[in-house]
Write a protein that holds these residues in place. Structure first.
Motif, PDB file in Angstrom:
ATOM      1  N   PHE A   1       0.591  -1.066  -0.181  1.00  0.00           N
ATOM      2  CA  PHE A   1       0.048   0.053   0.310  1.00  0.00           C
ATOM      3  C   PHE A   1       0.718   1.697  -0.433  1.00  0.00           C
ATOM      4  O   PHE A   1       0.255   2.521   0.461  1.00  0.00           O
ATOM      5  CB  PHE A   1      -1.396   0.123   1.004  1.00  0.00           C
ATOM      6  CG  PHE A   1      -1.890  -1.655   0.913  1.00  0.00           C
ATOM      7  CD1 PHE A   1      -3.301  -1.015   0.453  1.00  0.00           C
ATOM      8  CD2 PHE A   1      -2.197  -1.796   2.230  1.00  0.00           C
ATOM      9  CE1 PHE A   1      -3.894  -1.985  -0.011  1.00  0.00           C
ATOM     10  CE2 PHE A   1      -2.785  -3.194   2.415  1.00  0.00           C
ATOM     11  CZ  PHE A   1      -3.830  -3.181   1.390  1.00  0.00           C
ATOM     12  N   LYS A   2       2.134   0.627   0.144  1.00  0.00           N
ATOM     13  CA  LYS A   2       2.816   2.007   0.227  1.00  0.00           C
ATOM     14  C   LYS A   2       3.050   2.746  -0.789  1.00  0.00           C
ATOM     15  O   LYS A   2       2.414   4.332  -0.868  1.00  0.00           O
ATOM     16  CB  LYS A   2       4.670   2.082   0.314  1.00  0.00           C
ATOM     17  CG  LYS A   2       4.850   1.400   1.656  1.00  0.00           C
ATOM     18  CD  LYS A   2       5.649   2.322   2.587  1.00  0.00           C
ATOM     19  CE  LYS A   2       6.184   1.157   3.326  1.00  0.00           C
ATOM     20  NZ  LYS A   2       4.843   1.235   4.944  1.00  0.00           N
ATOM     21  N   GLU A   3       2.769   2.441  -2.392  1.00  0.00           N
ATOM     22  CA  GLU A   3       2.730   3.388  -3.522  1.00  0.00           C
ATOM     23  C   GLU A   3       1.119   3.830  -4.012  1.00  0.00           C
ATOM     24  O   GLU A   3       0.995   4.961  -4.116  1.00  0.00           O
ATOM     25  CB  GLU A   3       3.033   2.820  -4.615  1.00  0.00           C
ATOM     26  CG  GLU A   3       2.787   3.787  -6.066  1.00  0.00           C
ATOM     27  CD  GLU A   3       3.671   4.747  -6.284  1.00  0.00           C
ATOM     28  OE1 GLU A   3       3.784   5.246  -7.273  1.00  0.00           O
ATOM     29  OE2 GLU A   3       4.516   4.429  -5.560  1.00  0.00           O
ATOM     30  N   ASP A   4       0.075   3.523  -3.450  1.00  0.00           N
ATOM     31  CA  ASP A   4      -1.470   3.878  -3.017  1.00  0.00           C
ATOM     32  C   ASP A   4      -1.494   5.101  -2.230  1.00  0.00           C
ATOM     33  O   ASP A   4      -1.783   5.668  -3.007  1.00  0.00           O
ATOM     34  CB  ASP A   4      -2.090   2.772  -2.363  1.00  0.00           C
ATOM     35  CG  ASP A   4      -1.993   0.948  -3.710  1.00  0.00           C
ATOM     36  OD1 ASP A   4      -2.502   1.702  -4.944  1.00  0.00           O
ATOM     37  OD2 ASP A   4      -2.066   0.453  -3.322  1.00  0.00           O
ATOM     38  N   ILE A   5      -0.661   5.091  -1.273  1.00  0.00           N
ATOM     39  CA  ILE A   5      -0.947   5.731   0.008  1.00  0.00           C
ATOM     40  C   ILE A   5      -0.575   7.309  -0.736  1.00  0.00           C
ATOM     41  O   ILE A   5      -0.632   8.827  -0.652  1.00  0.00           O
ATOM     42  CB  ILE A   5      -0.390   5.573   1.072  1.00  0.00           C
ATOM     43  CG1 ILE A   5      -1.195   4.345   1.707  1.00  0.00           C
ATOM     44  CG2 ILE A   5      -0.115   6.361   1.849  1.00  0.00           C
ATOM     45  CD1 ILE A   5      -0.256   4.109   3.011  1.00  0.00           C
TER      46      ILE A   5
END
Length: 180
Positions: free
Chosen positions: A86-90
């Protein structure tokens, strides 16, 4: 020299004006809404699959050169497959430039994905270690069920809150989507 100064000034105007351009409802819907498909619906199921792969000898990761697969521990697989889910989504959600109408959707999306990221980086590691340490299926199932029954419920609530904001926003702005 004056041409360079003028070019620099024009570039700065473009950069500054980009902040005034708001992201479209389609972009906001796609960035926030479609990423929710990555959130597991059952932590118990995820860890049963891990145990099955470990028992079958199919718990593997790519080698450093990416050309082959090698056996791995559950902790290694969780670090590889889930640590950055989820790092890239955040990052992409935080980089959106929403209208005032879309800000609640963005805020709910950030809250949801930061919580999902926390679960996968902390709680998944605990249960993965249990599998690697050879804890009993009953102990692992109980830990996964406990995760589903506590943080999983809160995660579902955060996801519902975000969807309760996103879908009416999409409808009001003519975004086409399908529910499954």
């Amino acid at each position: 020299m004056k041409i360079r100064g003028f070019a620099f000034l024009m570039l700065m105007m473009v950069i500054v004006s980009c902040k005034f351009v708001k992201d479209t409802p389609d972009r906001i819907f796609n960035t926030v809404g479609l990423s929710t498909n990555k959130i597991p619906s059952s932590f118990e199921r995820v860890f049963k699959e891990f145990r099955q792969h470990k028992a079958n000898g199919t718990l593997q990761l790519p080698t450093e050169d990416g050309k082959n697969m090698q056996k791995a521990t559950c902790v290694e697989v969780v670090k590889f497959a889930y640590a950055n889910t989820f790092k890239e989504d955040i990052r992409r959600i935080k980089n959106l430039n929403p209208t005032e109408e879309a800000e609640p959707v963005i805020n709910a999306g950030i809250e949801l994905f930061e919580y999902a990221d926390e679960i996968q980086n902390k709680d998944f590691m605990i249960i993965a270690r249990m599998i690697d340490e050879g804890k009993s299926d009953d102990e692992i199932d109980a830990a996964a069920k406990q995760l589903d029954d506590t943080k999983g419920i809160l995660l579902d609530e955060k996801q519902s809150k975000m969807m309760d904001l996103l879908l009416p926003y999409a409808d009001a702005n003519g975004v086409e989507y399908r529910k499954f």
